[in-house]
Write an enzyme that holds these catalytic residues in place. Structure first.
Site, PDB file in Angstrom:
ATOM      1  N   ASP A   1       7.814   6.788  -4.085  1.00  0.00           N
ATOM      2  CA  ASP A   1       7.338   6.228  -2.662  1.00  0.00           C
ATOM      3  C   ASP A   1       7.516   7.521  -1.596  1.00  0.00           C
ATOM      4  O   ASP A   1       8.630   8.005  -1.740  1.00  0.00           O
ATOM      5  CB  ASP A   1       8.368   5.045  -2.286  1.00  0.00           C
TER       6      ASP A   1
ATOM      7  N   GLU B   1       2.743  10.355  -4.253  1.00  0.00           N
ATOM      8  CA  GLU B   1       2.017   8.919  -4.734  1.00  0.00           C
ATOM      9  C   GLU B   1       2.875   8.122  -5.436  1.00  0.00           C
ATOM     10  O   GLU B   1       3.349   8.368  -6.457  1.00  0.00           O
ATOM     11  CB  GLU B   1       0.828   9.604  -5.420  1.00  0.00           C
TER      12      GLU B   1
ATOM     13  N   ASP C   1      -6.075   9.555  -5.247  1.00  0.00           N
ATOM     14  CA  ASP C   1      -7.263   9.829  -5.780  1.00  0.00           C
ATOM     15  C   ASP C   1      -7.726  11.545  -5.791  1.00  0.00           C
ATOM     16  O   ASP C   1      -8.893  11.556  -6.479  1.00  0.00           O
ATOM     17  CB  ASP C   1      -8.431   9.029  -4.949  1.00  0.00           C
TER      18      ASP C   1
ATOM     19  N   ASP D   1      -2.060   9.865   3.506  1.00  0.00           N
ATOM     20  CA  ASP D   1      -3.607   9.207   3.041  1.00  0.00           C
ATOM     21  C   ASP D   1      -3.242   7.803   2.468  1.00  0.00           C
ATOM     22  O   ASP D   1      -3.025   7.860   1.261  1.00  0.00           O
ATOM     23  CB  ASP D   1      -4.234  10.099   2.074  1.00  0.00           C
ATOM     24  N   SER D   2      -2.767   6.802   3.211  1.00  0.00           N
ATOM     25  CA  SER D   2      -2.075   5.714   2.922  1.00  0.00           C
ATOM     26  C   SER D   2      -3.050   4.659   2.549  1.00  0.00           C
ATOM     27  O   SER D   2      -4.352   4.510   3.191  1.00  0.00           O
ATOM     28  CB  SER D   2      -1.080   5.166   3.773  1.00  0.00           C
ATOM     29  N   THR D   3      -2.631   3.682   2.145  1.00  0.00           N
ATOM     30  CA  THR D   3      -3.647   2.402   2.144  1.00  0.00           C
ATOM     31  C   THR D   3      -3.260   1.585   3.296  1.00  0.00           C
ATOM     32  O   THR D   3      -2.585   2.199   4.376  1.00  0.00           O
ATOM     33  CB  THR D   3      -3.030   1.404   0.887  1.00  0.00           C
ATOM     34  N   ASP D   4      -3.473   0.239   3.682  1.00  0.00           N
ATOM     35  CA  ASP D   4      -3.372  -0.479   4.836  1.00  0.00           C
ATOM     36  C   ASP D   4      -1.736  -0.715   5.083  1.00  0.00           C
ATOM     37  O   ASP D   4      -0.962  -0.442   4.152  1.00  0.00           O
ATOM     38  CB  ASP D   4      -4.027  -1.607   4.745  1.00  0.00           C
TER      39      ASP D   4
ATOM     40  N   GLN E   1       0.259  -2.709  -7.613  1.00  0.00           N
ATOM     41  CA  GLN E   1      -1.187  -3.156  -7.128  1.00  0.00           C
ATOM     42  C   GLN E   1      -2.034  -3.368  -8.143  1.00  0.00           C
ATOM     43  O   GLN E   1      -2.141  -2.689  -9.279  1.00  0.00           O
ATOM     44  CB  GLN E   1      -1.507  -2.239  -5.805  1.00  0.00           C
TER      45      GLN E   1
ATOM     46  N   HIS F   1     -12.388  12.421   3.585  1.00  0.00           N
ATOM     47  CA  HIS F   1     -11.502  13.595   3.128  1.00  0.00           C
ATOM     48  C   HIS F   1     -11.868  14.867   3.867  1.00  0.00           C
ATOM     49  O   HIS F   1     -10.753  15.523   3.877  1.00  0.00           O
ATOM     50  CB  HIS F   1     -12.092  13.757   1.512  1.00  0.00           C
TER      51      HIS F   1
END
Lengths: 483, 284
Positions: free
Chosen positions: B137, B106, B86, B155-158, B31, B62
């Protein structure tokens, strides 16, 4: 063909130029660049409709190519190592039809494995040629049909020295390759043509360390599904011809059945896919193999599943194996391949290529992403965890040998009566019966129905095999030739 | 000079933050990663142009994703964080002395590297000896796990791009397998407000509810996420987020928070009627 190289895509380039010229259409198709069908434009996109045009001077004509289509075909021939290449828009079925119609006329014999694609048997109905079947062995543990043993082809040739051609699956649906080089040499020594069904082998021409591609192995004709591993649009295909083939005669044969309104979407996709494979094929297929190998290792780590590959090679009926194919044997987790195939779709939104009784096949290709492979592996692990049962035994039994009484054409077009299959022993079948697994016809038109065959069909149905082919959807009735 | 970061929250809604300067921009294997400084929200991280966190409001996200499950399962010792590159979730979890191990799966090492360099406010947690980062992954990492985690936080992205496999039924199933018999799974659950987000939200709920006997949602207000109204999923094998919540026990821990408190904990599970309706539809 001056100055053309694999970097070119003459047909695609001509279409791009044509689009820029904004020619006013007073020819077919009637949607006129989509303006007459706004809903379709919205659905497919303006770009797509703007090149859905008819043959015309700047875009050549598939039936009698003389400019950009001819150039695109010549580039394809060069890329595949063939003397000639013919773009086909009726699917590889049409390529197979043309190949067989060219090679064998009415009454002439062709030697072929029993596990040929349905399109081959159907073409024999059209052409009137006589099939001489070679029995492919079935792998006892997995229940998949294999390639032709060289000795079996030799025996068939000795028994039928007047045959005109030998056909080889290169590879089978499951990825199994016969010893095509030796079979080609044998066929040529007996003045027979060597034909290859390469519906699943387009990538053999472009990757490193793949099984032998038919043209390199000396085949005279090969039907290559560009739309499978090659990346072109569905229904686009290529027929390849070697130097011994009469190029004009083959074109004539193709034109017997090919449309005179070939889709430029399909043709352009062939041209661009050929360019991509020629320029980037090695890299692309190295990646595909790596994905496949990774998936195979991960699936085998789950336990219970058997994702098989080159270890199957036995130097004869499995002379080589296409390891891009991801075939998974599922019976040891207590589920049929078809059940796993259905669960993947219904529970996990994953569409696999097919499932038979013992196996599930996931098609790994040019378009796959590692993250999707991860999903597939997790879904298989979940299916085992949620639905796994005790192992089940593979329902295969000795395969009944066919006895040809009439040519497929004679039987298909003969006057027929319908009988319950159970009462059809001693009659000549007017249609086909197929059982998956192992995906071999039990009966083809013109073959004698025996008590063993009736038992086999009953057994296959009882064991949950997929049985198809008859006019009767339930496969209880069969059309037989009137006596 | 005016410099603005803009994110399309829908095709027709644009959200913009005035930027002071861009500190980092890079393309990883997975990304595009960007770091900006802004007058209003301080430093912020975007992935593929989507807002991930800002210094000013990250505490809300968080705290809510970490303390809600920890307050229900205070004995949790072994925790898996999926995504979370993060370091913000690890920072909150690390505040519990009872937690012995925090694994972070991550996919993108570059996210961790960039956050360590530019966002110490969250990434400092990676220095905690209990935190172990695995660059893998999440869906692959979890496949090999069985009956070992007390808590999994996703805690993922979209649900498009590299995070999409973390919104699948097979992934939630693997999480179920990786949890102990009293384990809890909490996930970033998208927003119910805009139609596109709401569709993903409903689908995720349907898939989670198919895998866990207890599956509820709770909400928080996150100013820099689309619509500001954000949901979290609470899925458990045994513990109910309200019936098994003992406010006094949690208060005794003396963990100082800026957003989370026992009143918020209870209130967060009260959802607007239109959201309740969506969830009922998703389950039926």
């Amino acid at each position: 063909m001056p100055d053309l190289a694999q970097e070119n895509a003459p047909l695609y380039e001509a279409l791009e130029q044509f689009r820029q010229r904004r020619v006013v259409p007073f020819d077919v198709p009637g949607h006129k660049r989509g303006r007459g069908n706004p809903e379709l434009v919205k659905f497919l996109g303006e770009k797509c409709l703007s090149i859905d045009v008819n043959s015309m001077k700047p875009l050549d004509n598939l039936g009698h190519p003389s400019s950009v289509i001819l150039e695109a075909e010549q580039l394809a021939a060069e890329a595949f190592g063939a003397a000639h290449a013919y773009f086909i828009v009726g699917g590889t079925t049409a390529a197979v039809q043309s190949m067989l119609l060219y090679a064998c006329r009415e009454g002439e014999k062709i030697i072929l494995p029993r596990n040929v694609h349905q399109s081959v048997v159907n073409t024999l109905v059209l052409s009137g040629a006589m099939p001489i079947y070679v029995d492919p062995e079935v792998e006892p543990r997995l229940g998949i049909p294999l390639g032709m043993r060289l000795a079996a082809v030799e025996a068939a040739i000795a028994a039928h020295p007047d045959a005109k051609a030998v056909l080889v699956n290169n590879p089978t649906y499951y990825g199994v390759c016969s010893r095509i080089e030796a079979i080609a040499e044998l066929a040529h020594r007996h003045n027979m043509l060597l034909l290859a069904d390469e519906a699943h082998g387009a990538h053999f021409y472009f990757g490193a360390d793949f099984p032998a591609a038919a043209m390199a192995a000396g085949a005279d004709l090969a039907a290559v599904s560009m739309h499978k591993s090659g990346g072109s649009l569905t229904q686009s295909s290529i027929l390849l011809a070697g130097a011994a083939i009469d190029a004009g005669g083959l074109r004539q044969t193709i034109n017997l059945t090919q449309t005179t309104s070939a889709s430029y979407l399909l043709l352009a996709s062939l041209d661009l896919s050929r360019r991509n494979l020629a320029l980037n094929g090695r890299e692309i297929f190295a990646k595909v193999r790596q994905l496949s190998a990774y998936a195979r290792d991960e699936i085998n780590l789950i336990g219970g599943y058997v994702a098989y590959g080159k270890e199957l090679i036995n130097h004869d009926s499995i002379y080589d194996f296409d390891d891009t194919k991801l075939s998974v044997f599922t019976l040891d987790i207590g589920l049929a391949g078809i059940e796993v195939y259905d669960l993947l779709r219904d529970e996990y939104d994953i569409q696999a290529e097919f499932g038979d009784v013992g196996n599930m096949l996931a098609y790994i290709s040019i378009g796959d992403r590692p993250r999707d492979i991860e999903r597939l592996v997790n879904a298989l692990a979940e299916i085992k965890r949620r639905f796994g049962r005790t192992p089940i035994a593979l329902p295969v039994q000795a395969y009944p040998e066919p006895r040809l009484m009439l040519s497929p054409q004679q039987a298909y077009f003969a006057a027929k009566t319908t009988l319950p299959i159970s009462a059809s022993a001693g009659r000549v079948s007017g249609e086909s019966v197929l059982c998956y697994p192992p995906g071999i016809p039990v009966l083809a038109p013109g073959e004698m129905i025996t008590p063993e065959i009736i038992d086999y069909i009953r057994f296959s149905k009882d064991k949950g095999c997929l049985v198809t082919g008859t006019r009767d959807q339930a496969v209880e009735l069969i059309d037989v030739v009137e006596e | 000079m005016e410099l603005w970061f803009s994110e399309m929250h829908t095709e027709n809604v644009r959200f913009s933050i005035k930027v002071d300067r861009q500190l980092y921009s890079g393309q990883s294997e997975f990304q595009r990663i960007d770091i900006f400084d802004s007058p209003e929200f301080g430093r912020f991280l975007t992935l593929d142009g989507f807002m991930m966190l800002t210094e000013k409001d990250e505490f809300i996200y968080h705290e809510m994703i970490a303390h809600v499950p920890m307050a229900v399962h205070p004995q949790a010792k072994n925790v898996l964080l999926v995504g979370a590159g993060d370091g913000g979730v690890a920072r909150e979890i690390a505040r519990y002395d009872t937690v012995k191990n925090i694994d972070v799966a991550e996919i993108d090492p570059e996210v961790v590297r960039v956050c360590r360099e530019y966002l110490p406010q969250t990434a400092l947690s990676f220095d905690d000896p209990r935190v172990h980062v695995y660059y893998e992954d999440g869906i692959r990492f979890i496949r090999r796990c069985a009956n070992q985690y007390d808590l999994i936080i996703i805690d993922s992205t979209d649900p498009f791009g590299p995070g999409e496999s973390l919104f699948t039924k097979e992934f939630y199933g693997s999480c179920h397998q990786a949890l102990k018999e009293d384990g809890i799974m909490v996930n970033q659950h998208e927003s119910p407000f805009y139609a596109e987000d709401a569709k993903e939200m409903r689908q995720a709920h349907k898939k989670i509810a198919a895998n866990f006997p207890i599956s509820l949602l709770y909400q928080a207000h996150i100013p820099t996420y689309p619509s500001g109204h954000w949901l979290f999923g609470f899925a458990a094998k045994k513990y109910h987020p309200l019936h098994d919540f003992h406010a006094d026990n949690w208060s005794k821990l003396g963990i100082k928070t800026k957003y989370y408190n026992p009143g918020i904990h209870r209130g967060a599970f009260a959802l607007p009627s239109y959201v309740e309706e969506m969830l009922n539809d998703a389950r039926s």
